[in-house]
Design a protein around this motif. Structure first.
Motif, short mmCIF file in Angstrom:
data_model
loop_
_atom_site.label_atom_id
_atom_site.label_comp_id
_atom_site.label_asym_id
_atom_site.label_seq_id
_atom_site.Cartn_x
_atom_site.Cartn_y
_atom_site.Cartn_z
N ALA A 86 0.84 -1.21 0.00
CA ALA A 86 0.00 0.00 0.00
C ALA A 86 0.87 1.25 0.00
O ALA A 86 0.57 2.23 -0.69
CB ALA A 86 -0.92 -0.01 1.22
N ARG A 87 1.96 1.20 0.74
CA ARG A 87 2.85 2.35 0.82
C ARG A 87 3.42 2.69 -0.56
O ARG A 87 3.55 3.86 -0.92
CB ARG A 87 3.99 2.04 1.80
CG ARG A 87 5.14 3.01 1.72
CD ARG A 87 6.16 2.75 2.78
NE ARG A 87 6.87 1.49 2.59
CZ ARG A 87 7.75 0.99 3.44
NH1 ARG A 87 8.00 1.63 4.57
NH2 ARG A 87 8.34 -0.15 3.21
N ALA A 88 3.76 1.66 -1.33
CA ALA A 88 4.28 1.91 -2.67
C ALA A 88 3.17 2.35 -3.61
O ALA A 88 3.34 3.25 -4.42
CB ALA A 88 4.95 0.64 -3.19
N LEU A 89 2.02 1.73 -3.46
CA LEU A 89 0.92 1.91 -4.41
C LEU A 89 0.26 3.27 -4.31
O LEU A 89 -0.22 3.81 -5.30
CB LEU A 89 -0.12 0.82 -4.11
CG LEU A 89 -0.87 0.27 -5.28
CD1 LEU A 89 0.10 -0.32 -6.27
CD2 LEU A 89 -1.83 -0.80 -4.80
N VAL A 90 0.25 3.83 -3.13
CA VAL A 90 -0.50 5.05 -2.88
C VAL A 90 0.06 6.22 -3.71
O VAL A 90 -0.61 7.18 -3.99
CB VAL A 90 -0.50 5.36 -1.36
CG1 VAL A 90 0.85 5.86 -0.91
CG2 VAL A 90 -1.59 6.31 -0.99
N LEU A 91 1.30 6.08 -4.16
CA LEU A 91 1.91 7.13 -4.96
C LEU A 91 1.57 7.00 -6.44
O LEU A 91 2.03 7.77 -7.26
CB LEU A 91 3.43 7.10 -4.79
CG LEU A 91 3.91 7.59 -3.43
CD1 LEU A 91 5.36 7.26 -3.22
CD2 LEU A 91 3.69 9.09 -3.32
N ASN A 92 0.79 5.98 -6.76
CA ASN A 92 0.38 5.76 -8.13
C ASN A 92 1.57 5.54 -9.07
O ASN A 92 1.73 6.23 -10.06
CB ASN A 92 -0.45 6.96 -8.59
CG ASN A 92 -1.31 6.61 -9.78
OD1 ASN A 92 -1.44 5.43 -10.12
ND2 ASN A 92 -1.85 7.60 -10.44
N PRO A 93 2.39 4.56 -8.76
CA PRO A 93 3.60 4.35 -9.56
C PRO A 93 3.30 3.61 -10.87
O PRO A 93 2.23 3.03 -11.04
CB PRO A 93 4.44 3.46 -8.64
CG PRO A 93 3.45 2.68 -7.87
CD PRO A 93 2.26 3.57 -7.68
N GLU A 94 4.26 3.67 -11.78
CA GLU A 94 4.14 2.90 -13.02
C GLU A 94 4.90 1.59 -12.92
O GLU A 94 4.47 0.57 -13.40
CB GLU A 94 4.73 3.71 -14.18
CG GLU A 94 3.69 4.49 -14.96
CD GLU A 94 4.25 4.96 -16.27
OE1 GLU A 94 3.82 4.45 -17.31
OE2 GLU A 94 5.14 5.84 -16.26
N LEU A 95 6.07 1.69 -12.28
CA LEU A 95 6.92 0.51 -12.16
C LEU A 95 7.13 0.19 -10.69
O LEU A 95 7.42 1.08 -9.89
CB LEU A 95 8.28 0.77 -12.80
CG LEU A 95 9.31 -0.36 -12.63
CD1 LEU A 95 9.05 -1.48 -13.60
CD2 LEU A 95 10.72 0.15 -12.79
N ILE A 96 6.97 -1.06 -10.34
CA ILE A 96 7.28 -1.47 -8.97
C ILE A 96 8.36 -2.53 -9.01
O ILE A 96 8.25 -3.52 -9.72
CB ILE A 96 6.02 -2.01 -8.25
CG1 ILE A 96 5.04 -0.85 -8.00
CG2 ILE A 96 6.40 -2.65 -6.92
CD1 ILE A 96 3.85 -1.23 -7.18
N VAL A 97 9.43 -2.26 -8.28
CA VAL A 97 10.48 -3.25 -8.12
C VAL A 97 10.14 -4.05 -6.86
O VAL A 97 10.08 -3.49 -5.77
CB VAL A 97 11.86 -2.58 -7.96
CG1 VAL A 97 12.92 -3.63 -7.70
CG2 VAL A 97 12.20 -1.78 -9.20
N ALA A 98 9.86 -5.32 -7.04
CA ALA A 98 9.53 -6.17 -5.88
C ALA A 98 10.74 -7.04 -5.59
O ALA A 98 11.03 -7.97 -6.34
CB ALA A 98 8.30 -7.01 -6.18
N ASP A 99 11.46 -6.71 -4.52
CA ASP A 99 12.69 -7.42 -4.22
C ASP A 99 12.40 -8.54 -3.22
O ASP A 99 12.25 -8.27 -2.04
CB ASP A 99 13.73 -6.45 -3.66
CG ASP A 99 15.08 -7.12 -3.47
OD1 ASP A 99 15.23 -8.30 -3.83
OD2 ASP A 99 15.99 -6.45 -2.95
N GLU A 100 12.34 -9.76 -3.68
CA GLU A 100 12.05 -10.91 -2.81
C GLU A 100 10.81 -10.63 -1.97
O GLU A 100 10.79 -10.90 -0.77
CB GLU A 100 13.25 -11.20 -1.88
CG GLU A 100 14.54 -11.56 -2.59
CD GLU A 100 14.63 -13.03 -2.98
OE1 GLU A 100 13.59 -13.73 -2.92
OE2 GLU A 100 15.71 -13.47 -3.38
N ALA A 101 9.78 -10.10 -2.63
CA ALA A 101 8.64 -9.59 -1.88
C ALA A 101 7.87 -10.68 -1.13
O ALA A 101 7.14 -10.38 -0.20
CB ALA A 101 7.69 -8.85 -2.81
N VAL A 102 8.00 -11.92 -1.53
CA VAL A 102 7.24 -12.95 -0.83
C VAL A 102 8.12 -14.01 -0.17
O VAL A 102 7.61 -14.93 0.46
CB VAL A 102 6.24 -13.67 -1.78
CG1 VAL A 102 5.22 -12.69 -2.30
CG2 VAL A 102 6.96 -14.37 -2.92
#
Lengths: 338, 294, 347
Positions: free
Chosen positions: C184-200
């Motif tokens: 949510a913290r990343a998403l709230v800024l309305n980004p185009e690209l998300i780098v997910a580093d070992e997110a799960v």
């Protein structure tokens, strides 16, 4: 059938914390036969590690306590042994391999010294023999240049080599039972493959039994002959690996299998288990999986016993008989993919 | 809220923590109510102890002087009460200033790293190279004695502890991914320091400061004892101890503890004061341990 | 709008933008100095990322996979300039991010976001969830406090954490919920690209699936592009459209995921696939490849092809000459002198 080496009967382990006493293991039963590998699989907090520490009697002294149960090893209840006799069992009869070898090895002694110390202590070898034996063990676990590596300190070795040292140490006294707690979790996948391969080979050579504790169903499928699936301090499904994987009969096992992406099969969407693992302070009433279970019925407010699905295959689910049909009706997919 | 209750519960589980808090509160109230507890004899300079006569021999406790008098007839009770104010004042000022300097330098060094860190830490090392007490004495000799100058001298040689402590603490906190996350969110550097780094690293410093509230005033008292601090007659525990040093054992024979009150009251005060802050420091260490809150 | 409608719109958009490159990484290098001695002089360099190039198409998920020390995390962090690069270029919508000043970079921060690995260390334990999620908005001076918290509520709902918990602290949540808060913290800024580093990778299996599904839904909903960094091949296979495989700071293979998994052309990729345990005891894999030895240190990588010390196809030339990353089939890049041999073996 092979001889029964270890039998855990109705094991209950509690922890005394600041906020009260919690039961981490509630009535676990299983047995390990000579020469076989039993996989204990489950997510964090399911009690799999506590079970292994209970068998070794290595629970933290102030907080951990086994309140009930028997652990019969070679016909003797080791929970009744005095501590000094238990020390002879540990290392010599039952050895343990930990997840993080860096913390399990003593940083101020060389790798060789630590193996040598074990055999001096348990097998009464002389210093020189013990050292030569350590070199031999290092060679056996596939450590290159063993004559040199025995002089290395743990921090000078890579993660894979450290885990090999741990294995050398565990096997050095030729124990009849090995307990490995997530031994490959901290390792890279290519190194994990090496270590699992090595363990398989050595188990055969030594005819030792292994309890493999892991969260990874893949590792269980690779190394174990039988499996116990744990959830919230209990075994929920138990049986032969092929049977359990082909014909899972507890909703949690089924959920786990559907939830993990597989390297060999592609699915459009993973089917997740809703909710979170319950914490030990707030266990649901009745079946501990009932708050996350898609098949829960009123009956599930009572704790189910372990039912025998087929000989040697147990499931702690009231609906163990219909579960397969329910699944088929639901999505027409056979989870076992068999 | 839940955390706060937990902290309180933890605090009151240990009687020792309560003792520490009570002692510190006691000394704080003594300092606050000093004018009521011991009305000043010279309202224009309340820190001067009233002197009743000039006799060199201490006088035992009496209705006028409940703790007795020192040599030179200074009232010990008055000295103890107003000395509490002196001690707290010295503690708060010295530690406050040292904290400001130390936190500033330590934070900048840890946040920027590289040559900034190198430079600031070498400066810190230079100050640390002086033995603390010797350094302080040298500075006082240069700028002259007096309670204010003692405080300056102490600040000059005390901020390094805090600088190093906060630097180490921040370097550790910096490794947390939330700091990198803040950078990724575009949070400005100043906000990263004030919102993320300091709140998560300040606790060891606060604990240390609480412990130092016990030792710094005692150091000041020691300097007064040596005659480098407060002027003669200034209400200060060191001064009281200094007055007592010839009377700890009766100089002229007879009952060796005839003048016990000269050393007993000041030293009990000092011990209780130091004990209070140390216990409070220990309590803070327990309750501020981040592992306990998380 | 129903989900199906959203999906169909998304597909048409995807098709029209199919070849639009959102981010291009060119010759990226990141060297870390090795310091030693009293004066902390630099005695060598760890070439964590050494001449890495790839691109990410708009709307796709690019998987970046490799073992520890291969430089995949460093790639993610340098792309977002969370650590400063040693060399190379990163073009985002044709703007070279590495040429921007720190002030100019701030404008792009909201467009390029990151999800971190560790749900425990990635949230400040002393901040409330609402302030954690609102942090980026505040830094970008978006809205007033009330509007920001309104948005926080909205996004907490979207990632599946009840907004009633917005005043809580991170330690009151489970690992999976914390990871959702990080999303949510990343998403709230309305980004185009998300780098997910070992997110799960730090999550339990059952929770991991929840988060993977959430990431999938959000991609549809917000037209996100992902750079998905992971060591777990199964997860990468599940989420990615295309996959980049790294080994010791180098890209060894890039291809669309079907090709990577069915027809790997680099021996390392093949070994990696073969090493991955399959959760099925009846699958008996023949000709399983178990690599010998350890991953060499990136401070002192082998000469030539960095994989040659562990490669079963290695020839003398591999120790001398570094293979170039070549496009051997359309969209399939591989850096190996003997990829053809492997292709024959695969058949």
């Amino acid at each position: 059938m092979a001889q029964k080496l270890l039998e855990v009967k109705d094991l209950h382990t509690v922890f005394h914390t600041e906020d009260g006493t919690v039961e981490a293991v509630s009535g676990v039963n299983f047995e390990v036969y000579q020469g076989e590998t039993l996989g204990i699989v489950g997510e964090s907090g399911c009690g799999k590690s506590v079970t292994s520490l209970s068998i070794m009697r290595l629970l933290p002294k102030q907080t951990g306590e086994i309140t009930k149960g028997e652990i019969i090893f070679k016909g003797k209840d080791i929970l009744k042994l005095p501590e000094n006799e238990m020390r002879h069992v540990r290392g010599k009869e039952i050895a343990m391999i930990f997840q993080e070898p860096m913390t399990a090895l003593n940083p101020v002694y060389t790798a060789g010294e630590q193996v040598a110390e074990m055999v001096e202590l348990h097998l009464g070898m002389s210093k020189k023999d013990a050292y030569n034996y350590a070199v031999e063990m290092f060679r056996k676990v596939g450590i290159p240049m063993p004559e040199k590596r025995v002089y290395n300190y743990p921090h000078e070795l890579s993660g894979g080599l450290r885990q090999r040292v741990m294995i050398a140490m565990a096997l050095s006294c030729n124990p009849s039972l090995l307990i490995a707690d997530e031994p490959t979790t901290a390792l890279d996948v290519t190194i994990q493959a090496q270590v699992l391969d090595l363990m398989r080979k050595l188990l055969k050579e030594y005819n030792s039994s292994l309890i493999m504790i892991t969260h990874d169903l893949g590792v269980v499928a690779e190394i174990a002959q039988r499996v116990a699936v744990m959830y919230a301090g209990q075994i929920v499904e138990y049986g032969d690996v092929v049977t359990v994987f082909k014909n899972p009969s507890h909703p949690y096992t089924i959920g786990l299998m559907k939830a993990i992406p597989r390297p060999d099969v592609e699915v459009e969407r993973l089917i997740s288990i809703e909710g979170n693992v319950p914490d030990l302070f707030h266990m649901p009433k009745g079946c501990r999986f009932n708050n996350r279970c898609p098949y829960a019925i009123d009956k599930c407010m009572e704790m189910p016993p372990l039912f025998e699905v087929e000989p040697g295959h147990l499931s702690r689910c009231w609906r163990y008989k219909e579960i397969k049909d329910l699944l088929k009706k639901e999505d027409g997919v056979d989870v076992g993919r068999g | 809220m839940e955390g706060f209750v937990k902290v309180l519960r933890k605090m009151f589980r240990h009687p020792v923590s309560i003792a520490g808090i009570i002692l510190v509160l006691l000394f704080l109230s003594i300092a606050i109510f000093a004018p009521l507890l011991a009305p000043p004899a010279y309202p224009w300079n309340p820190y001067m102890m009233p002197q009743s006569g000039l006799s060199a021999v201490p006088q035992p406790p009496s209705p006028q002087h409940i703790f007795g008098t020192t040599q030179g007839q200074y009232d010990i009770y008055y000295g103890v009460i107003w000395g509490t104010r002196t001690a707290l004042e010295v503690g708060v000022v010295v530690i406050g200033l040292a904290l400001v300097i130390g936190i500033l330098i330590g934070t900048l060094a840890a946040y920027f790293g590289g040559w900034v860190d190198e430079l600031l830490m070498r400066i810190t090392d230079i100050f640390l190279a002086f033995p603390f007490f010797v350094g302080v004495i040298v500075v006082i000799t240069i700028i002259g004695p007096g309670i204010t100058n003692v405080m300056w001298a102490l600040v000059i040689f005390y901020w390094m502890t805090y600088a190093r402590l906060i630097r180490g603490s921040i370097l550790e906190v910096k490794e947390n991914q939330y700091v990198m996350a803040a950078v990724a969110l575009g949070t400005p550097g100043g906000r990263i320091i004030t919102r993320h780094l300091l709140p998560n690293s300040i606790y060891p410093v606060i604990i240390q400061a609480s412990m130092d509230m016990a030792t710094i005033p005692l150091t000041a008292a020691a300097l007064s004892f040596l005659g480098l601090g407060a002027p003669v007659g200034y209400a200060d525990w060191g001064q009281l101890a200094s007055f007592a040093r010839n009377w700890i054992i009766t100089p002229s024979g007879g009952n060796p503890f005839q003048y016990w009150y000269t050393i007993f009251f000041p030293s009990v005060t000092i011990v209780l004061y130091a004990l209070g802050w140390n216990l409070l420091g220990d309590t803070l260490r327990d309750i501020l341990d981040p592992r306990m809150l998380i | 709008m129903t989900l199906a409608e959203v999906k169909s719109i998304q597909t048409t958009q995807n098709q029209s933008k199919n070849d639009q490159i959102l981010l291009e990484v060119k010759n990226l290098k990141k060297y870390f100095p090795i310091k030693a001695g009293v004066f902390r002089s630099t005695v060598g360099w760890v070439k964590a990322v050494d001449d890495v190039s790839f691109y990410i198409k708009k709307g796709e998920t690019l998987g970046l996979v490799g073992e520890s020390g291969c430089g995949k995390t460093t790639v993610g962090q340098t792309i977002l300039r969370l650590i400063e690069p040693t060399g190379g270029h990163v073009f985002y919508n044709n703007v070279d991010l590495f040429k921007l000043s720190k002030g100019q970079m701030k404008k792009y921060r909201s467009k390029l976001q990151m999800i971190f690995q560790d749900p425990y260390s990635s949230l400040d334990p002393r901040m409330r969830v609402k302030d954690i999620i609102a942090e980026g908005l505040k830094a970008a001076h978006i809205g007033n406090t009330k509007e920001r918290y309104e948005k926080v509520r909205d996004y907490m709902q979207r990632v599946g954490v009840s907004p009633t918990y917005m005043n809580r602290f991170p330690h009151e949540f489970s690992g999976g919920q914390r990871q959702r808060i990080g999303i949510a913290r990343a998403l709230v800024l309305n980004p185009e690209l998300i780098v997910a580093d070992e997110a799960v990778s730090a999550l339990d299996a059952s929770v991991q699936a929840q988060v993977l599904n959430l990431l999938d839904d959000l991609q549809q909903e917000f037209h996100l592009t992902y750079l998905f960094i992971a060591h777990n091949l199964s997860v990468v296979r599940h989420v990615s459209d295309r996959v980049v495989v790294m080994y010791l700071g180098k890209v060894v293979e890039i291809a669309n995921k079907h090709e990577i998994f069915s027809d790997p052309l680099h021996p390392y990729t093949k070994a990696l696939l073969s090493a991955n345990p399959i959760p099925d005891p009846t699958v008996k894999r023949k000709d399983r490849i178990i690599l010998q030895g350890d991953v060499p240190s990136p401070a002192n990588p082998p000469s030539g092809c960095r994989f040659h010390t562990r490669c079963w196809l290695a020839q003398p030339i591999c120790a001398q000459e570094e293979p170039k990353l070549e496009e051997v089939h359309p969209g399939h890049f591989v850096a190996c002198h003997f990829w053809k041999n492997l292709e024959d073996q695969n058949k």
